[in-house]
Design an enzyme around this catalytic site. Sequence first.
Site: not given
Length: 271
Positions: A2, A114
């Site tokens: 993350c 992402e």
Amino acid sequence: MCGRYAASRRPEDLAGIFEIEKWEPKESLDPDYNVAPTKEVHAVLDRPLKDVEDPKPVRQLRKLKWGLVPSWSKTSEGAARMINARAETVHEKPSYRRAFSTRRCILPADGYYEWVTGKQERDLEVEGRKKRPRKQPYFVTPADGSVFAMAGLYEFWRDKTLPDDHPQAWWVTCSVITTEAETTPLAVAPADGPHALADIHPRMPLMLTPDRWDAWLDPARTDPDELTSLLAPPPAGLLRAYPVSTTVSNVRNNGPELLKELEGPEEGTLF
């Protein structure tokens, strides 16, 4: 992993969702659609209040800095590298072990970003051509629009170069716990793109479902085996992913338009 996420819910909304008992206006942060490492973020934690005789933990909404600095660290230089802690080893790594025992938190998010390297770009890399890969960002979020409650850890660090009364003498920092990305089908997947989170990246933030919030936040729970059981991935099929504009790749860009769903990957970033 993350490395970037969105957090647009206001403190008063988070207070209702997480049953917050204490939060200060000075701890409030504006909606942030491009949260990057070292930024200040909202965190939910259970901890006794300062200057109060009652030692009972109180659920609070606090402002922390993303990028954990261990209490024993001599400097804060490594904070930007410690934004994630792996669920598989968090109980044994020196940097996270003590925080995992008693200083756990939840980092509320709308979802996380992402990046996927497009097939055309990957082919160029394989062929050995010198071209900087152009990656397509995807936004991963609960399919039902609920909060993405990321499991986190927090830690206190004293900057010994500053006097005791300096407002920045104490740092409170945090990390997001990550786990292996789901290989099961997404609840909603793009027509031309990844069909599982593992197609995007091998790691993902560990999302805690509401039935685990109280146990995760309780500082009285210190048994490693019990805590490790809380790190199990959530049930499959709760998340969706969709392509968003590559403008999110620049940390200076910030606004709700970053969450706008594209009909497909941008040109040159085909999945």
